[in-house]
Every structure is written in structure tokens, then in C-alpha cells.
Write a protein that holds these residues in place. Structure first.
Motif, PDB file in Angstrom:
ATOM      1  N   PHE A  77      13.720 -11.979 -33.020  1.00 41.43           N
ATOM      2  CA  PHE A  77      12.924 -12.601 -34.075  1.00 41.43           C
ATOM      3  C   PHE A  77      12.903 -11.754 -35.324  1.00 41.43           C
ATOM      4  O   PHE A  77      12.871 -10.523 -35.252  1.00 41.43           O
ATOM      5  CB  PHE A  77      11.501 -12.820 -33.569  1.00 41.43           C
ATOM      6  CG  PHE A  77      11.462 -13.697 -32.372  1.00 41.43           C
ATOM      7  CD1 PHE A  77      11.724 -15.033 -32.490  1.00 41.43           C
ATOM      8  CD2 PHE A  77      11.196 -13.169 -31.128  1.00 41.43           C
ATOM      9  CE1 PHE A  77      11.714 -15.842 -31.398  1.00 41.43           C
ATOM     10  CE2 PHE A  77      11.172 -13.975 -30.020  1.00 41.43           C
ATOM     11  CZ  PHE A  77      11.434 -15.312 -30.149  1.00 41.43           C
ATOM     12  N   PHE A  90      14.776 -26.585 -39.365  1.00 44.71           N
ATOM     13  CA  PHE A  90      14.330 -26.466 -37.981  1.00 44.71           C
ATOM     14  C   PHE A  90      13.222 -27.457 -37.651  1.00 44.71           C
ATOM     15  O   PHE A  90      13.098 -27.880 -36.506  1.00 44.71           O
ATOM     16  CB  PHE A  90      13.933 -25.024 -37.679  1.00 44.71           C
ATOM     17  CG  PHE A  90      15.132 -24.147 -37.530  1.00 44.71           C
ATOM     18  CD1 PHE A  90      15.964 -24.289 -36.438  1.00 44.71           C
ATOM     19  CD2 PHE A  90      15.469 -23.228 -38.501  1.00 44.71           C
ATOM     20  CE1 PHE A  90      17.102 -23.524 -36.305  1.00 44.71           C
ATOM     21  CE2 PHE A  90      16.597 -22.455 -38.381  1.00 44.71           C
ATOM     22  CZ  PHE A  90      17.413 -22.601 -37.282  1.00 44.71           C
ATOM     23  N   ASP A 137      15.117 -16.841 -31.020  1.00 51.08           N
ATOM     24  CA  ASP A 137      15.265 -17.109 -32.442  1.00 51.08           C
ATOM     25  C   ASP A 137      14.425 -18.335 -32.747  1.00 51.08           C
ATOM     26  O   ASP A 137      13.902 -18.983 -31.826  1.00 51.08           O
ATOM     27  CB  ASP A 137      16.742 -17.364 -32.741  1.00 51.08           C
ATOM     28  CG  ASP A 137      17.022 -17.276 -34.226  1.00 51.08           C
ATOM     29  OD1 ASP A 137      16.109 -16.880 -34.964  1.00 51.08           O
ATOM     30  OD2 ASP A 137      18.139 -17.612 -34.634  1.00 51.08           O
ATOM     31  N   ILE A 138      14.347 -18.685 -34.016  1.00 52.41           N
ATOM     32  CA  ILE A 138      13.634 -19.908 -34.397  1.00 52.41           C
ATOM     33  C   ILE A 138      14.341 -21.119 -33.803  1.00 52.41           C
ATOM     34  O   ILE A 138      13.706 -22.129 -33.484  1.00 52.41           O
ATOM     35  CB  ILE A 138      13.514 -20.020 -35.926  1.00 52.41           C
ATOM     36  CG1 ILE A 138      12.624 -21.204 -36.297  1.00 52.41           C
ATOM     37  CG2 ILE A 138      14.847 -20.080 -36.596  1.00 52.41           C
ATOM     38  CD1 ILE A 138      12.250 -21.270 -37.736  1.00 52.41           C
ATOM     39  N   MET A 141      12.906 -21.551 -30.386  1.00 47.31           N
ATOM     40  CA  MET A 141      11.528 -22.007 -30.516  1.00 47.31           C
ATOM     41  C   MET A 141      11.477 -23.482 -30.878  1.00 47.31           C
ATOM     42  O   MET A 141      10.682 -24.240 -30.317  1.00 47.31           O
ATOM     43  CB  MET A 141      10.814 -21.186 -31.596  1.00 47.31           C
ATOM     44  CG  MET A 141       9.372 -21.524 -31.781  1.00 47.31           C
ATOM     45  SD  MET A 141       8.399 -21.072 -30.351  1.00 47.31           S
ATOM     46  CE  MET A 141       6.750 -21.388 -30.967  1.00 47.31           C
ATOM     47  N   SER A 142      12.350 -23.925 -31.799  1.00 55.42           N
ATOM     48  CA  SER A 142      12.252 -25.340 -32.199  1.00 55.42           C
ATOM     49  C   SER A 142      12.715 -26.249 -31.072  1.00 55.42           C
ATOM     50  O   SER A 142      12.147 -27.325 -30.882  1.00 55.42           O
ATOM     51  CB  SER A 142      12.995 -25.625 -33.495  1.00 55.42           C
ATOM     52  OG  SER A 142      14.216 -24.987 -33.521  1.00 55.42           O
TER      53      SER A 142
ATOM     54  N   PHE B  62       4.176 -23.767 -32.968  1.00 50.20           N
ATOM     55  CA  PHE B  62       5.381 -23.762 -33.791  1.00 50.20           C
ATOM     56  C   PHE B  62       5.041 -23.390 -35.229  1.00 50.20           C
ATOM     57  O   PHE B  62       5.735 -22.585 -35.854  1.00 50.20           O
ATOM     58  CB  PHE B  62       6.042 -25.141 -33.717  1.00 50.20           C
ATOM     59  CG  PHE B  62       7.382 -25.208 -34.366  1.00 50.20           C
ATOM     60  CD1 PHE B  62       8.416 -24.407 -33.919  1.00 50.20           C
ATOM     61  CD2 PHE B  62       7.617 -26.062 -35.414  1.00 50.20           C
ATOM     62  CE1 PHE B  62       9.662 -24.462 -34.506  1.00 50.20           C
ATOM     63  CE2 PHE B  62       8.862 -26.126 -36.008  1.00 50.20           C
ATOM     64  CZ  PHE B  62       9.878 -25.323 -35.555  1.00 50.20           C
ATOM     65  N   PHE B  65       4.317 -19.841 -35.462  1.00 47.42           N
ATOM     66  CA  PHE B  65       5.566 -19.098 -35.339  1.00 47.42           C
ATOM     67  C   PHE B  65       6.245 -18.969 -36.696  1.00 47.42           C
ATOM     68  O   PHE B  65       6.755 -17.919 -37.053  1.00 47.42           O
ATOM     69  CB  PHE B  65       6.478 -19.842 -34.358  1.00 47.42           C
ATOM     70  CG  PHE B  65       7.791 -19.176 -34.100  1.00 47.42           C
ATOM     71  CD1 PHE B  65       7.910 -18.247 -33.090  1.00 47.42           C
ATOM     72  CD2 PHE B  65       8.898 -19.491 -34.860  1.00 47.42           C
ATOM     73  CE1 PHE B  65       9.109 -17.643 -32.847  1.00 47.42           C
ATOM     74  CE2 PHE B  65      10.107 -18.877 -34.620  1.00 47.42           C
ATOM     75  CZ  PHE B  65      10.213 -17.956 -33.612  1.00 47.42           C
ATOM     76  N   ILE B  66       6.243 -20.070 -37.458  1.00 47.91           N
ATOM     77  CA  ILE B  66       6.925 -20.042 -38.750  1.00 47.91           C
ATOM     78  C   ILE B  66       6.091 -19.308 -39.791  1.00 47.91           C
ATOM     79  O   ILE B  66       6.569 -18.433 -40.495  1.00 47.91           O
ATOM     80  CB  ILE B  66       7.235 -21.484 -39.215  1.00 47.91           C
ATOM     81  CG1 ILE B  66       8.336 -22.068 -38.348  1.00 47.91           C
ATOM     82  CG2 ILE B  66       7.658 -21.501 -40.663  1.00 47.91           C
ATOM     83  CD1 ILE B  66       8.641 -23.499 -38.639  1.00 47.91           C
TER      84      ILE B  66
END
Lengths: 159, 163
Positions: A77, A90, A137-138, A141-142, B62, B65-66
Motif C-alpha cells: 500500500f 477504481f 493494493d487498491i 481492495m476494490s 473502501f 481506504f482511499i
């Protein structure tokens, strides 16, 4: 909320990792919930008992193999913020995965034998654990968020 | 001394506001559960309600997270004065828009919101968890205005506009 704010992981990447772990735990719980809901509601029967024992191996064995030979696909991350473009991309990916998993959950609901349902659920679970351990990574996560939302959307609107 | 007292009082007011808003949402939730008590007969309904309560949680994770950066330390008087007016306007506008929207949807579908309990649960749980989330982690007053507006509109609609 206290758990998220643990003093141990004060860096942003540490916090992100923790959130990612929580998200995978939620997805695991949701998948278990889905299996139980379909099992009771559709009154599934065990067609062949021996298949129930072997159903998990279908996906767990490849998973363990892949995890043991593959290096980490992503570097982990990031510390800073994401750009607007990345966030948009994303978010759209998450929406797409949500739609896809609504459809996949619908397909799972059509299965009428417990062993096949178990094999399907464990295949999804293996995918989640693969993402959890290799795609930090994102992107991971997505996808995981999309899976969770897809299951919930199916449960609310289509079940 | 005076300013210190002033700030602490404002802080306390905000906390009371927080508890009242959360309380209203909990009351709405309990009311919805009792309202649907006769209808919740099958296992399916329970699954639907659990789903609608859980719906916001992965989304909030989410978002967190961002947007990991904190805005919380900016809880100063300046920040509040700057945001008071837009936040209040947003609150009023959101209440009006949300109530109109619910009326229009009810008119178009010829159904009461109470008949679509899952939808009411969904709105309630999404707005209250976003509210708590925003309050604890970001303290963005404009978002606070919008979310309080949605909650208020839902509460007003359920308690006064449903015969």
C-alpha cells in the motif's frame, strides 16, 4: 472503530493494510452467510456425501500451490493520497465487480446440490485469499469491496 | 478562559447533537423493526434486513481506504464559523429535497415507504453509519449537514407523513 485506530499501525500504509484485512474478514463472513442462507432457504440436499469432503480441495490446492510459488504481485500500500483519476477508475471497477458478483450470487442460488455450492463458495473464498496475500493494493481492495457489495445487493434486492 | 469555556461548550453541544442524531436513527430502526414485525415471517425477510443493515460497511471501509488523511484536528472556531452557513443551508435543502423525493417516489409507485421496509432500512443504516463515520474520522461539517438532512427527512416522513 477503536480497532482501526490502534497506535501500532499509525502509518497510512499500515492503516490501509488493516482495513484491507477487515474487508477480507467481512467478505469471508458474507460468503459463509450466503452458504447458510442458500442451504436453508433452498433446502439443498447432499447428493453424494463423499463430494462434500472433496469440494474444498478443488480450489484450495491450486490456491496453496499458487501462493507458494508466486512472488508478491504488488509492492504494497502507498503512503500518500490517490489521484482523482485513480479514485475514479477504481470506484468504477468496484461498481463493475459489484454487478458481476450480483450475477454470480444469482448463479449460486440456482445450484441445487450442497457440494457444488460449497465448491463455488470456496473457489470465491480462495480468490479472496489470493487477493489478500498477493495483490496488496487498491486493486485488491476494490475487487474485495465489489465482491462484498455484490453479495449484499443480491441479498437485498433479488433474494 | 472565556474562549476555552466557549470551545468546550461547543464541543459538548456537538456531542449532544451526535447522540441525539444517533438516537433518532436507532428509534427509526426500532420502529421499522416493529412495523415490519408482522411481515417478517420468513427467513428471507431476516436475510434482507441483515443485508440492508450491512450494506454500508464495506463501502465505508473502501472510502476510508482511499481517503486516509485526517481532517479532524481542524475542529477550530474558525473552521466552524466558515462552515456554519453552508452546512445549515445544506441541511435544510437536503431535508426538503429528500422529503420531496420520497413523496414523488411514493406517488409514482403508488406504494408507501412502509411497504418497502428494506428500502427504509437501507436509507437509515447507510445514512447513520456514514454520519458516525464522518463524525469520528473527518468531522466535515458540510457532509454532516447532508447526512443529518437525510436522517431527519426519513424520520419526519416515517413519523408524520405515513398514516
Amino acid at each position: 472503530m477503536n480497532v482501526i485506530k490502534t497506535p501500532k499501525n499509525q502509518t497510512n500504509s499500515g492503516k490501509r493494510e488493516l482495513l484491507f484485512t477487515f474487508q477480507t474478514i467481512i467478505v469471508t463472513a458474507l460468503l459463509a452467510f450466503t452458504a447458510i442462507a442458500f442451504f436453508f432457504y433452498n433446502q439443498l440436499t447432499v447428493v453424494k456425501g463423499i463430494k462434500v469432503i472433496f469440494a474444498p480441495f478443488l480450489s484450495v490446492v491450486p490456491l496453496l500451490f499458487v501462493l507458494s510459488i508466486l512472488r508478491d504481485l504488488r509492492k504494497g500500500f502507498i503512503e500518500g493520497n490517490y489521484t482523482k483519476k485513480q479514485i475514479l477508475r477504481f470506484a468504477l471497477l468496484t461498481v463493475g465487480i459489484t454487478a458481476a458478483f450480483t450475477a454470480i450470487t444469482f448463479l449460486l442460488s440456482k445450484i441445487n446440490a450442497l457440494e457444488i455450492l460449497l465448491a463455488g463458495i470456496i473457489a470465491i473464498l480462495s480468490t479472496v485469499f489470493f487477493l489478500r496475500s498477493k495483490i496488496k493494493d487498491i486493486l485488491g481492495m476494490s475487487i474485495v469491496t465489489g465482491i462484498a457489495e455484490g453479495i449484499i445487493v443480491y441479498m437485498i434486492f433479488l433474494f | 478562559m472565556l474562549t476555552g469555556l466557549d470551545t468546550s461548550m461547543q464541543q459538548k453541544q456537538l456531542n449532544i447533537a451526535f447522540f441525539i442524531t444517533t438516537g433518532i436513527s436507532v428509534v427509526v430502526f426500532i420502529y421499522l423493526v416493529f412495523l415490519g414485525y408482522d411481515e417478517v415471517k420468513t427467513f428471507k425477510d431476516v436475510v434482507k434486513i441483515i443485508g440492508s443493515v450491512l450494506f454500508p460497511i464495506p463501502l465505508l471501509f473502501f472510502i476510508r481506504f482511499i481517503v486516509i488523511e485526517h481532517f479532524l484536528p481542524e475542529n477550530t472556531d474558525e473552521y466552524k464559523i466558515k462552515n456554519q452557513k453552508p452546512a445549515t443551508i445544506l441541511l435544510v435543502v437536503t431535508i426538503v429535497i429528500a422529503m420531496l423525493l420520497m413523496q414523488i417516489i411514493e406517488f409514482l409507485t403508488q406504494k408507501k415507504l412502509e411497504d418497502a421496509l428494506v428500502l427504509a432500512h437501507l436509507i437509515n443504516s447507510t445514512s447513520i453509519s456514514s454520519y458516525v463515520f464522518n463524525y469520528l474520522l473527518y468531522n466535515n461539517l458540510k457532509a454532516n449537514g447532508i447526512l443529518s438532512g437525510i436522517l431527519m427527512a426519513l424520520a419526519i416522513h416515517i413519523f408524520f407523513f405515513s398514516a
